[in-house]
Design a protein around this motif. Structure first.
Motif, PDB file in Angstrom:
ATOM      1  N   ASP A 118      27.669  53.128  23.214  1.00  0.00           N
ATOM      2  CA  ASP A 118      27.966  54.502  22.923  1.00  0.00           C
ATOM      3  C   ASP A 118      27.925  54.772  25.341  1.00  0.00           C
ATOM      4  O   ASP A 118      28.127  55.972  25.134  1.00  0.00           O
ATOM      5  CB  ASP A 118      26.214  55.467  22.961  1.00  0.00           C
ATOM      6  N   THR A 119      27.639  53.470  25.612  1.00  0.00           N
ATOM      7  CA  THR A 119      28.158  53.355  27.079  1.00  0.00           C
ATOM      8  C   THR A 119      29.239  52.483  27.462  1.00  0.00           C
ATOM      9  O   THR A 119      29.217  51.667  26.658  1.00  0.00           O
ATOM     10  CB  THR A 119      27.152  53.345  27.891  1.00  0.00           C
ATOM     11  N   ILE A 120      30.490  53.241  28.200  1.00  0.00           N
ATOM     12  CA  ILE A 120      31.573  52.182  28.143  1.00  0.00           C
ATOM     13  C   ILE A 120      31.690  52.273  29.822  1.00  0.00           C
ATOM     14  O   ILE A 120      32.830  53.114  30.177  1.00  0.00           O
ATOM     15  CB  ILE A 120      32.824  52.130  27.194  1.00  0.00           C
ATOM     16  N   LEU A 121      32.176  51.799  30.711  1.00  0.00           N
ATOM     17  CA  LEU A 121      32.020  51.955  31.966  1.00  0.00           C
ATOM     18  C   LEU A 121      33.386  50.311  32.113  1.00  0.00           C
ATOM     19  O   LEU A 121      33.185  49.096  32.032  1.00  0.00           O
ATOM     20  CB  LEU A 121      31.352  51.249  32.841  1.00  0.00           C
ATOM     21  N   VAL A 122      34.318  50.454  33.134  1.00  0.00           N
ATOM     22  CA  VAL A 122      35.396  49.604  33.857  1.00  0.00           C
ATOM     23  C   VAL A 122      35.007  49.179  34.734  1.00  0.00           C
ATOM     24  O   VAL A 122      34.646  50.136  35.968  1.00  0.00           O
ATOM     25  CB  VAL A 122      36.615  49.745  33.079  1.00  0.00           C
ATOM     26  N   LEU A 123      34.240  48.352  35.540  1.00  0.00           N
ATOM     27  CA  LEU A 123      33.916  47.650  36.689  1.00  0.00           C
ATOM     28  C   LEU A 123      35.183  47.279  37.328  1.00  0.00           C
ATOM     29  O   LEU A 123      35.428  46.159  36.555  1.00  0.00           O
ATOM     30  CB  LEU A 123      32.752  47.623  37.339  1.00  0.00           C
ATOM     31  N   THR A 124      35.706  47.362  38.533  1.00  0.00           N
ATOM     32  CA  THR A 124      36.767  46.956  38.990  1.00  0.00           C
ATOM     33  C   THR A 124      36.736  46.071  40.486  1.00  0.00           C
ATOM     34  O   THR A 124      36.908  47.107  41.216  1.00  0.00           O
ATOM     35  CB  THR A 124      38.534  47.476  38.567  1.00  0.00           C
ATOM     36  N   LYS A 125      36.670  44.749  40.812  1.00  0.00           N
ATOM     37  CA  LYS A 125      37.009  44.720  41.679  1.00  0.00           C
ATOM     38  C   LYS A 125      38.029  44.391  42.398  1.00  0.00           C
ATOM     39  O   LYS A 125      38.504  42.336  42.079  1.00  0.00           O
ATOM     40  CB  LYS A 125      35.411  43.497  42.411  1.00  0.00           C
ATOM     41  N   PRO A 126      38.669  44.778  43.596  1.00  0.00           N
ATOM     42  CA  PRO A 126      40.117  43.764  44.113  1.00  0.00           C
ATOM     43  C   PRO A 126      39.419  43.639  44.446  1.00  0.00           C
ATOM     44  O   PRO A 126      39.019  43.237  45.364  1.00  0.00           O
ATOM     45  CB  PRO A 126      40.773  44.832  44.631  1.00  0.00           C
ATOM     46  N   LYS A 127      41.142  42.620  44.959  1.00  0.00           N
ATOM     47  CA  LYS A 127      41.330  41.311  46.665  1.00  0.00           C
ATOM     48  C   LYS A 127      40.568  41.640  47.756  1.00  0.00           C
ATOM     49  O   LYS A 127      39.795  41.420  48.561  1.00  0.00           O
ATOM     50  CB  LYS A 127      41.917  40.872  46.326  1.00  0.00           C
TER      51      LYS A 127
END
Length: 346
Positions: A105-114
């Motif tokens: 029920d909680t969907i998060l996308v965490l992104t760390k670029p270079k």
């Protein structure tokens, strides 16, 4: 899937029954999951605290519950985590309805670029996806198919490789509060709420884990509804962090270990996860949540798109989301808030 045309509604009978149950339990997406996101944030921070306390990373590695999540999609720019909040209710009570198994029920996308700002983007649980010519809400995918299929759907939405997955069980709050020996909470009204099963006498009390969870869930008996619930959830988080960071806790190795074990037991990770990847996740999470980070939601074209057998769903904007996540992964997007919700509120 694209956002054009009418979905083919020929679904398998077993899938149809389960999906109708999901749709029946749904509430308007704009009011729903602030609380679960807050609790998820708390558990990620607590995980980082546990990692920082123990110098022996092998100990943490040995506590990790691993599961096969990852697909064979080729690597893309940056590093991405799928962070999930599961409503699996094992060991908890109150406001559970007829939930069986779990839903994400909680969907998060965490992104760390270079290089560039980290980002934390939410995907509505009611987002419409297509699998084998059948349509369903994304929060039912892991339950009806598999965790790996859910990762595949998120990769289709973002266009980016998911490198790691972390799923936090909602009931983890109970274990953590009990491991701390309870936390002090205050509320100035008497409550006898059958939905959350919160029984409260006006004033301040030391609450155990079950009471703290009910305190966090209660909203029907609150005139302020979700706003009041969100305020109480922040109070719970602050109380836990305060007690967890106190000298009485930090100088008690046995208690610190018990709290860390309680938090880690509520977390499931992908098969390639390690203490190192979790530490990178925690740091990226902190960065994305700060003033120089990027947060918000995905883009959608219709937040109330109705599909027979599925119900009211969120129809995502495929083109805009692919462009957004490409910029996030490359580090070319400026800091701030993104997504349809941010545009509507702006």
């Amino acid at each position: 899937m694209t956002n054009q045309g009418t979905p083919n509604q020929n679904m398998a009978s077993s899938g149809t029954s389960a999906l109708r149950s999901v749709a029946k339990a749904a509430r308007p997406h704009g009011q729903r999951h602030v609380g679960k996101t807050i609790l998820l944030i708390f558990l990620v921070i607590l995980l980082a605290l546990g990692l920082s306390i123990f110098s022996s990373w092998n100990w943490v590695d040995g506590q990790l519950n691993k599961q096969s999540w990852l697909t064979d999609k080729a690597d893309t720019a940056g590093e991405s985590w799928l962070i999930l909040g599961s409503d699996e209710r094992e060991g908890t009570i109150g406001d559970a309805g007829d939930v069986t198994g779990f839903r994400t029920d909680t969907i998060l996308v965490l992104t760390k670029p270079k290089s560039g700002p980290s980002s934390l983007i939410s995907i509505p649980r009611d987002s419409l996806v297509e699998i084998d010519q059948s349509y369903m809400k994304i929060n039912a995918v892991a339950q009806l198919y598999s965790g790996k299929q859910l990762v595949n759907e998120v990769e289709d939405i973002t266009g980016q490789k998911i490198n790691h997955v972390t799923m936090v069980q909602f009931g983890g709050l109970v274990k953590v509060v009990d491991a701390l020996g309870g936390v002090e909470l205050c509320y100035d009204q008497d409550v006898d709420d059958p939905y959350s099963q919160l029984n409260w006498t006006a004033g301040c009390h030391t609450a155990d884990g079950t009471t703290a969870l009910a305190f966090s869930r209660m909203r029907y008996a609150d005139a302020q509804g979700d706003f009041g619930r969100a305020a109480r959830q922040r109070q719970v988080i602050n109380a836990i962090v305060k007690k967890g960071a106190s000298k009485n806790t930090l100088l008690n190795f046995g208690k610190v270990k018990k709290v860390a074990e309680a938090a880690l037991s509520s977390v499931t990770v992908d098969e390639k996860a390690s203490t190192s990847s979790l530490m990178r996740m925690a740091l990226a999470f902190k960065s994305a949540s700060g003033d120089q980070g990027i947060s918000g939601s995905v883009y959608w074209t219709d937040p109330g798109y109705y599909v027979d057998g599925v119900g009211s769903s969120v129809l995502l904007d495929e083109e805009k989301n692919l462009e957004l996540f490409s910029e996030l992964a490359k580090g070319t997007h400026k800091a701030g808030t993104v997504g349809t919700l941010a545009e509507q509120q702006g």
